[in-house]
Design an enzyme around this catalytic site. Structure first.
Site, PDB file in Angstrom:
ATOM      1  N   CYS A   2      -8.793  12.611  16.835  1.00  9.82           N
ATOM      2  CA  CYS A   2     -10.047  12.502  17.580  1.00  9.82           C
ATOM      3  C   CYS A   2      -9.998  13.471  18.767  1.00  9.82           C
ATOM      4  O   CYS A   2      -8.990  13.577  19.448  1.00  9.82           O
ATOM      5  CB  CYS A   2     -10.330  11.106  18.110  1.00  9.82           C
ATOM      6  SG  CYS A   2     -10.579   9.873  16.831  1.00  9.82           S
ATOM      7  N   ARG A  27      -8.553  18.097  15.346  1.00  7.48           N
ATOM      8  CA  ARG A  27      -8.045  16.753  15.644  1.00  7.48           C
ATOM      9  C   ARG A  27      -8.700  15.666  14.797  1.00  7.48           C
ATOM     10  O   ARG A  27      -8.321  14.503  14.882  1.00  7.48           O
ATOM     11  CB  ARG A  27      -8.282  16.425  17.126  1.00  7.48           C
ATOM     12  CG  ARG A  27      -7.569  17.365  18.063  1.00  7.48           C
ATOM     13  CD  ARG A  27      -7.908  17.039  19.496  1.00  7.48           C
ATOM     14  NE  ARG A  27      -7.232  15.840  19.934  1.00  7.48           N
ATOM     15  CZ  ARG A  27      -6.075  15.813  20.570  1.00  7.48           C
ATOM     16  NH1 ARG A  27      -5.470  16.936  20.864  1.00  7.48           N
ATOM     17  NH2 ARG A  27      -5.534  14.677  20.934  1.00  7.48           N
ATOM     18  N   TRP A  74     -11.312  11.096  13.840  1.00  9.48           N
ATOM     19  CA  TRP A  74     -10.403  10.809  12.726  1.00  9.48           C
ATOM     20  C   TRP A  74     -10.383   9.294  12.641  1.00  9.48           C
ATOM     21  O   TRP A  74      -9.906   8.612  13.550  1.00  9.48           O
ATOM     22  CB  TRP A  74      -9.000  11.364  13.016  1.00  9.48           C
ATOM     23  CG  TRP A  74      -8.094  11.212  11.840  1.00  9.48           C
ATOM     24  CD1 TRP A  74      -8.006  12.046  10.753  1.00  9.48           C
ATOM     25  CD2 TRP A  74      -7.124  10.174  11.618  1.00  9.48           C
ATOM     26  NE1 TRP A  74      -7.063  11.572   9.883  1.00  9.48           N
ATOM     27  CE2 TRP A  74      -6.502  10.429  10.378  1.00  9.48           C
ATOM     28  CE3 TRP A  74      -6.730   9.053  12.340  1.00  9.48           C
ATOM     29  CZ2 TRP A  74      -5.516   9.612   9.852  1.00  9.48           C
ATOM     30  CZ3 TRP A  74      -5.746   8.233  11.823  1.00  9.48           C
ATOM     31  CH2 TRP A  74      -5.142   8.523  10.589  1.00  9.48           C
ATOM     32  N   ASN A  98     -10.597   8.239  22.021  1.00 15.17           N
ATOM     33  CA  ASN A  98      -9.530   8.676  21.107  1.00 15.17           C
ATOM     34  C   ASN A  98      -8.388   7.681  21.248  1.00 15.17           C
ATOM     35  O   ASN A  98      -7.908   7.455  22.354  1.00 15.17           O
ATOM     36  CB  ASN A  98      -9.065  10.088  21.515  1.00 15.17           C
ATOM     37  CG  ASN A  98      -7.730  10.461  20.889  1.00 15.17           C
ATOM     38  OD1 ASN A  98      -7.370   9.974  19.826  1.00 15.17           O
ATOM     39  ND2 ASN A  98      -6.990  11.328  21.568  1.00 15.17           N
ATOM     40  N   GLY A  99      -7.965   7.080  20.137  1.00 11.52           N
ATOM     41  CA  GLY A  99      -6.848   6.127  20.192  1.00 11.52           C
ATOM     42  C   GLY A  99      -7.195   4.861  19.439  1.00 11.52           C
ATOM     43  O   GLY A  99      -8.104   4.860  18.597  1.00 11.52           O
ATOM     44  N   GLU A 479       9.635  20.749   2.933  1.00  4.37           N
ATOM     45  CA  GLU A 479       8.497  21.384   3.606  1.00  4.37           C
ATOM     46  C   GLU A 479       7.521  21.950   2.555  1.00  4.37           C
ATOM     47  O   GLU A 479       6.303  21.797   2.688  1.00  4.37           O
ATOM     48  CB  GLU A 479       9.011  22.498   4.541  1.00  4.37           C
ATOM     49  CG  GLU A 479       7.992  23.494   5.054  1.00  4.37           C
ATOM     50  CD  GLU A 479       6.936  22.901   5.982  1.00  4.37           C
ATOM     51  OE1 GLU A 479       6.981  21.703   6.281  1.00  4.37           O
ATOM     52  OE2 GLU A 479       6.024  23.662   6.363  1.00  4.37           O
ATOM     53  N   LYS A 483       3.685  20.623   2.098  1.00  3.59           N
ATOM     54  CA  LYS A 483       2.556  21.533   2.266  1.00  3.59           C
ATOM     55  C   LYS A 483       1.676  21.523   1.024  1.00  3.59           C
ATOM     56  O   LYS A 483       0.451  21.539   1.109  1.00  3.59           O
ATOM     57  CB  LYS A 483       3.099  22.942   2.537  1.00  3.59           C
ATOM     58  CG  LYS A 483       2.324  23.689   3.545  1.00  3.59           C
ATOM     59  CD  LYS A 483       2.909  23.723   4.928  1.00  3.59           C
ATOM     60  CE  LYS A 483       3.038  22.381   5.582  1.00  3.59           C
ATOM     61  NZ  LYS A 483       3.615  22.464   6.926  1.00  3.59           N
ATOM     62  N   GLU A 486      -0.331  18.282   0.891  1.00  6.85           N
ATOM     63  CA  GLU A 486      -1.266  18.206   2.003  1.00  6.85           C
ATOM     64  C   GLU A 486      -2.543  19.018   1.765  1.00  6.85           C
ATOM     65  O   GLU A 486      -3.637  18.539   2.035  1.00  6.85           O
ATOM     66  CB  GLU A 486      -0.505  18.780   3.204  1.00  6.85           C
ATOM     67  CG  GLU A 486      -1.066  18.562   4.532  1.00  6.85           C
ATOM     68  CD  GLU A 486      -0.111  19.103   5.625  1.00  6.85           C
ATOM     69  OE1 GLU A 486       0.841  19.867   5.335  1.00  6.85           O
ATOM     70  OE2 GLU A 486      -0.347  18.760   6.780  1.00  6.85           O
ATOM     71  N   HIS A 502      20.644  11.971 -10.934  1.00  8.62           N
ATOM     72  CA  HIS A 502      20.721  10.540 -10.611  1.00  8.62           C
ATOM     73  C   HIS A 502      19.369   9.848 -10.789  1.00  8.62           C
ATOM     74  O   HIS A 502      19.160   8.757 -10.268  1.00  8.62           O
ATOM     75  CB  HIS A 502      21.242  10.349  -9.186  1.00  8.62           C
ATOM     76  CG  HIS A 502      22.617  10.922  -9.014  1.00  8.62           C
ATOM     77  ND1 HIS A 502      23.729  10.377  -9.613  1.00  8.62           N
ATOM     78  CD2 HIS A 502      23.029  12.033  -8.365  1.00  8.62           C
ATOM     79  CE1 HIS A 502      24.785  11.112  -9.315  1.00  8.62           C
ATOM     80  NE2 HIS A 502      24.386  12.134  -8.554  1.00  8.62           N
ATOM     81  N   LYS A 602      -4.761  17.095  12.903  1.00  6.78           N
ATOM     82  CA  LYS A 602      -3.607  17.611  13.627  1.00  6.78           C
ATOM     83  C   LYS A 602      -3.449  16.770  14.887  1.00  6.78           C
ATOM     84  O   LYS A 602      -4.419  16.197  15.359  1.00  6.78           O
ATOM     85  CB  LYS A 602      -3.901  19.066  14.019  1.00  6.78           C
ATOM     86  CG  LYS A 602      -2.676  19.922  14.039  1.00  6.78           C
ATOM     87  CD  LYS A 602      -3.031  21.362  14.112  1.00  6.78           C
ATOM     88  CE  LYS A 602      -1.790  22.193  14.229  1.00  6.78           C
ATOM     89  NZ  LYS A 602      -1.027  22.263  12.981  1.00  6.78           N
TER      90      LYS A 602
HETATM   91  C1  F6R Z   1       2.417  19.189   8.153  1.00  6.07           C
HETATM   92  C2  F6R Z   1       2.084  18.848   9.512  1.00  6.07           C
HETATM   93  C3  F6R Z   1       2.518  17.526  10.036  1.00  6.07           C
HETATM   94  C4  F6R Z   1       3.082  17.676  11.460  1.00  6.07           C
HETATM   95  C5  F6R Z   1       3.371  16.290  12.046  1.00  6.07           C
HETATM   96  C6  F6R Z   1       3.996  16.364  13.423  1.00  6.07           C
HETATM   97  O1  F6R Z   1       1.901  20.428   7.791  1.00  6.07           O
HETATM   98  O2  F6R Z   1       1.462  19.600  10.205  1.00  6.07           O
HETATM   99  O3  F6R Z   1       3.431  16.916   9.194  1.00  6.07           O
HETATM  100  O4  F6R Z   1       4.240  18.451  11.399  1.00  6.07           O
HETATM  101  O5  F6R Z   1       2.178  15.550  12.125  1.00  6.07           O
HETATM  102  O6  F6R Z   1       3.133  16.954  14.349  1.00  6.07           O
HETATM  103  P1  F6R Z   1       3.680  17.528  15.716  1.00  6.07           P
HETATM  104  O7  F6R Z   1       4.583  18.655  15.383  1.00  6.07           O
HETATM  105  O8  F6R Z   1       2.464  17.948  16.476  1.00  6.07           O
HETATM  106  O9  F6R Z   1       4.428  16.417  16.384  1.00  6.07           O
END
Ligand code: F6R
Length: 607
Positions: A2, A27, A74, A98-99, A479, A483, A486, A502, A602
């Site tokens: 948010c 956000r 969000w 936000n929260g 990773e 990705k 996601e 296993h 994010k």
């Molecule tokens: C994946 C991604 C998330 C962030 C995670 C932590 O592409 O972006 O998994 O890495 O939400 O976010 P930060 O680094 O802001 O604490």
């Protein structure tokens, strides 16, 4: 998670708030809305979905007024509908939040008992209706806001405006970020300095438990019981123009291409190229005497931390405990005071990582945070901040911040190893030389674009994909899998290659491509044996290797990408770039919303 933006001043508020929301859309993009005071009355426009939908609503039905607040959502409580979109309002007040208000059910029952009528499924509406109730009882805006804030539990950043009070905005924060911006005859509120970047560079970051009363003339800070407090004004370094796509199709593509630059910029801060030594800022503790390290983070940042663990254990011979922050914060591990807590976060606002930081600090652990946003809440609560100089990362999927985090972790490893006497001068010079070589090797990766796009065509057809790696390539595989999930919505799992036999090996058939990271490191032969086992069972191997491993990989792989061979130490940094590029190309083929994948945001500021 948010975004909030607000303005009081002389200009038309809606375009200013809307532009702020544009910069905050990373956000959350479930819905958006703006409220202003038009001739003293609260007016609002809202729309489900992305900000563009709100733009259409505003085009058809403009929103006048010079005092305004806006929100990009969000969803936590309540579906992402227009009805649940912020601002929440009554005829007396409008709020954005936000929260999560954790005690909203209790408060809602209390408010309903005194006749307040709820129209949404959100926790946030409780704030609007409680302020409204106090206003109806004859309190002024400040008193009504403070009385409400004293009752809220959970995490919140809030902005409020009040009918009949042009030029007044009240903000509050508790466990969610909020910044006040100073203009010329106008004032702003924003979730972060990025939102305010085109408006002002003069900013005050609010502390938890702060309320702020804002008018065009300035800001008055106080605690929730009304006690005045002084908060420092700072000048941010962010420039307004830093967030364009620069001709790339997506922010993610642009940010992928920034890998060489950000690795170089981060090294510039931490390395003396002449002496080939790492130079960390002064620390209030001695790396030589920390008994162990505890690394914690979320998502991609956690995978960076995992690679950091391999390095710190192997090179600095330091015992390391690691866990995702959402577990670490509740684990209560027995820790020797004076241990080193390493927190990794792009945003510096992630709720779980922040909570883990606080729980480690309570155990007298030295807090060292590796952060991209150096004015974030985590930065302010850490003993030492090592910045990843990656610049604003707008794509929700993290890319360049990850390699910058690894670059910092690599430097931290070298400094720790030197302090502990496990790395001599020649050893340090060799590792630093490998790091200094990285920006140009990273730039070389982009010559493999065609091969990566070829692989992407195979992966895009799959429903499930396995990612494999060993040692520090295991987190690289994780990773890559994260990705892919996601941004392309294809199911992917990462395994330590040696674990296949296993259990997961039973998944293998022609429909489940196997993406492996196998550069020529000491674990190359072992990884190759595991890949042979998968191939023997019909597995289709898509392998990222390097010039030294290429011949042997080509004998078994259906397709491969050959990167420059680099020192083992930095190989995971280089190998990350193509797995992120692969996910990007698959998402482009699938036509998904690359920069704003569904259900995500994010900066995850809720638990
Ligand atoms: C994946 C991604 C998330 C962030 C995670 C932590 O592409 O972006 O998994 O890495 O939400 O976010 P930060 O680094 O802001 O604490």
């Amino acid at each position: 998670m948010c975004g909030i933006c607000g303005v009081v001043g002389l200009r038309h508020a809606t375009p200013i708030v809307f532009e702020g929301l544009r910069r905050l859309e990373y956000r959350g993009y479930d819905s958006a809305g703006i409220a202003t005071l038009a001739n003293g009355r609260v007016e609002r426009r809202r729309a489900a979905g992305k900000l563009d939908n709100l733009a259409h609503v505003l085009e058809e039905n403009p929103l006048p007024g010079t005092t305004g607040i806006g929100h990009t959502r969000w969803a936590t409580h309540g579906a992402p509908t227009t009805c649940n979109a912020h601002p929440h309002s009554t005829e007396r007040v409008a709020i954005v939040h936000n929260g999560i208000i954790e005690n909203f059910e209790t408060l809602r029952r209390e408010l309903e008992a005194v006749g307040q009528v709820f129209h949404t499924e959100t926790d946030s509406e409780t704030i609007a209706l409680m302020v409204d109730y106090h206003l109806a009882q004859g309190l002024g805006p400040k008193e009504a806001a403070l009385k409400t804030l004293q009752r809220l539990e959970g995490a919140y950043a809030i902005a409020m405006i009040f009918a009949g009070h042009e030029g007044l905005m009240i903000g509050a924060r508790h466990n969610a970020p909020l910044a006040v911006g100073y203009g010329d005859g106008e004032m702003f509120l924003g979730s972060d300095s990025l939102a305010l970047a085109p408006l002002t560079r003069r900013i005050t970051y609010m502390d938890d438990g702060d309320c702020v009363v804002i008018t065009p003339a300035g800001a008055e800070f106080m605690t929730f019981d009304g006690t005045p407090v002084t908060r420092k004004e700072q000048t941010t370094a962010l420039v307004a123009g830093a967030i364009g796509k620069d001709g790339y199709r997506h922010y993610m593509e642009k940010e992928l291409h920034e890998h060489p630059l950000v690795i170089g910029q981060t090294l510039q801060r931490l390395v003396d190229p002449a002496s080939r030594t790492v130079v960390l800022p002064d620390m209030p503790f001695d790396l030589a005497s920390v008994p162990r390290a505890v690394i914690t983070a979320c998502g991609s940042a956690f995978y960076a931390g995992m690679i950091g663990r391999y390095w710190l254990e192997d090179i600095a011979r330091l015992p390391v405990d690691i866990d995702v922050a959402s577990e670490m914060r509740y684990r209560n591990p027995p820790l020797t005071s004076g241990s080193l807590g390493v927190l990794v976060s792009q945003s510096g606002e992630t709720a779980d990582t922040l909570a883990a930081l606080r729980s480690l600090r309570e155990k007298a652990v030295h807090i060292l945070s590796i952060l991209n946003v150096e004015q974030s809440t985590m930065a302010r609560e850490s003993a030492v901040v090592l910045g990843t100089v990656a610049g604003p990362e707008i794509s929700v999927a993290s890319t360049k911040a990850f390699t910058a985090q690894l670059t910092v972790l690599a430097c931290l490893t070298i400094a720790t190893a030197r302090a502990r006497g496990t790395l001599d001068t020649a050893g340090e010079e060799a590792l630093v030389a490998a790091l200094l070589d990285l920006p140009s090797r990273a730039a070389d990766v982009f010559t493999s674009g065609d091969a990566i796009r070829r692989m992407a065509r195979v992966v895009a057809e799959a429903r499930d994909v396995l990612y494999l790696g060993r040692g520090s390539m295991f987190p690289v595989a994780m990773e890559g899998a994260l990705k892919l999930k996601e941004i392309s919505y294809i199911h992917a799992e990462a395994y330590a290659a040696g674990e296949m036999k296993h259990g997961p090996i039973s998944l293998i058939d022609r429909t489940v491509p196997i993406v492996a990271s196998a550069p020529y490191t000491p674990l190359f032969d072992k990884t190759l044996s595991n890949l042979q086992e998968a191939k023997a069972r019909g597995g289709r191997l898509l392998v990222f290797t390097d010039t030294k491993g290429a011949d042997r990989v080509s004998a078994i792989a259906e397709d491969m990408v050959v990167l420059p061979h680099v020192h083992d130490f930095v190989a995971p940094i280089l190998q990350t770039i193509p797995v992120q590029m692969l996910a990007y190309e698959v998402a482009v083929l699938k036509g998904t919303d690359v920069d704003q994948p569904r259900n995500l945001a994010k900066s995850v500021t809720v638990e």
